[in-house]
Design a protein around this motif. Sequence first.
Motif, PDB file in Angstrom:
ATOM      1  N   GLY A   1      36.167  45.371  24.160  1.00  0.00           N
ATOM      2  CA  GLY A   1      37.428  45.201  23.461  1.00  0.00           C
ATOM      3  C   GLY A   1      37.332  45.711  22.038  1.00  0.00           C
ATOM      4  N   VAL A   2      38.410  45.623  21.318  1.00  0.00           N
ATOM      5  CA  VAL A   2      38.480  46.084  19.928  1.00  0.00           C
ATOM      6  C   VAL A   2      38.884  44.918  19.030  1.00  0.00           C
ATOM      7  N   ILE A   3      38.167  44.768  17.926  1.00  0.00           N
ATOM      8  CA  ILE A   3      38.500  43.775  16.907  1.00  0.00           C
ATOM      9  C   ILE A   3      38.831  44.512  15.616  1.00  0.00           C
ATOM     10  N   MET A   4      39.994  44.206  15.055  1.00  0.00           N
ATOM     11  CA  MET A   4      40.407  44.812  13.788  1.00  0.00           C
ATOM     12  C   MET A   4      40.474  43.703  12.735  1.00  0.00           C
ATOM     13  N   GLY A  48      43.633  47.927  26.073  1.00  0.00           N
ATOM     14  CA  GLY A  48      42.599  46.961  26.422  1.00  0.00           C
ATOM     15  C   GLY A  48      42.625  45.711  25.559  1.00  0.00           C
ATOM     16  N   PRO A  49      41.636  44.835  25.737  1.00  0.00           N
ATOM     17  CA  PRO A  49      41.546  43.595  24.950  1.00  0.00           C
ATOM     18  C   PRO A  49      41.487  43.901  23.455  1.00  0.00           C
ATOM     19  N   ARG A 235      35.993  36.217  20.122  1.00  0.00           N
ATOM     20  CA  ARG A 235      37.302  35.574  20.286  1.00  0.00           C
ATOM     21  C   ARG A 235      38.346  36.460  20.950  1.00  0.00           C
ATOM     22  N   ILE A 236      37.928  37.610  21.477  1.00  0.00           N
ATOM     23  CA  ILE A 236      38.900  38.475  22.130  1.00  0.00           C
ATOM     24  C   ILE A 236      39.443  37.768  23.370  1.00  0.00           C
ATOM     25  N   TRP A 237      40.754  37.839  23.513  1.00  0.00           N
ATOM     26  CA  TRP A 237      41.423  37.171  24.632  1.00  0.00           C
ATOM     27  C   TRP A 237      41.220  37.980  25.903  1.00  0.00           C
ATOM     28  N   THR A 238      40.492  37.426  26.850  1.00  0.00           N
ATOM     29  CA  THR A 238      40.262  38.102  28.118  1.00  0.00           C
ATOM     30  C   THR A 238      40.683  37.208  29.270  1.00  0.00           C
ATOM     31  N   PHE A 239      40.942  37.787  30.404  1.00  0.00           N
ATOM     32  CA  PHE A 239      41.394  37.047  31.585  1.00  0.00           C
ATOM     33  C   PHE A 239      40.330  37.135  32.658  1.00  0.00           C
TER      34      PHE A 239
END
Length: 239
Positions: A1-4, A48-49, A235-239
Amino acid sequence: GVIMDATFDDIIPLVLARMPEFLAGLSCAVVNNHLKLDNFEQIRPYKGPLLLINRMFDTMMMTQPGIMASNRGNVLFENIMMERFPKLMDEDTLPIFERLFSARHAQMLDDLRRDVGVDNDLCEAMVRSYAQQHSASLPSRIALSLSLLTLSPYLFPLLSPLPLSFSLPSFFLSLPLYLSVSRSPVSFWCDSSLPTGEGLEVEEKQRLALYVGTRLMTHYQASHVDLLPVQYLDRIWTF
């Protein structure tokens, strides 16, 4: 995923907030020709996430000193919400997000969630159930009322970690951006349709919107230069 982390939508408003008014035209020309940074347009094709980290005392990202709502990270969040969950970002939910943008400390965020009545388990089950029954593509189309959803106990199984084939322009690597590999169903993030809000009562839509919004953007009580604690990278929201 990507965090900004500690970021913005477009650099132009930040430049104009700091340059003399008589230099506005020149400033825009220089930036557009030599330092064009529009983070929303860069992240927009990515489905994506994603996690945005809003630093609550980040004066560098504010166009008005001391005004939390003027943080350009909020504008980036609004644009991404409109892109990914268009029916959750409207006149019914805007007052909720305005309170979110204006929060000065963690207690105000807790108060907002309590006032709106967010039920994490119910909202999570609703999103997963909709994605399971209809599709999980973005922009989201989770527009059915809660009464029409079957909250299945058999939610998406998590697949093995998969490498993310995703490249960024070289200048993007200089931004506070973090990449991580997450366990996420390929169909959810690649195909993409999630929450929208049509058919929901206003209160239900507000709860769902705030839940989705706070999974997309988390708050960190820090300034622009404080080190980011490592736990935020998970903390990326994933399912």
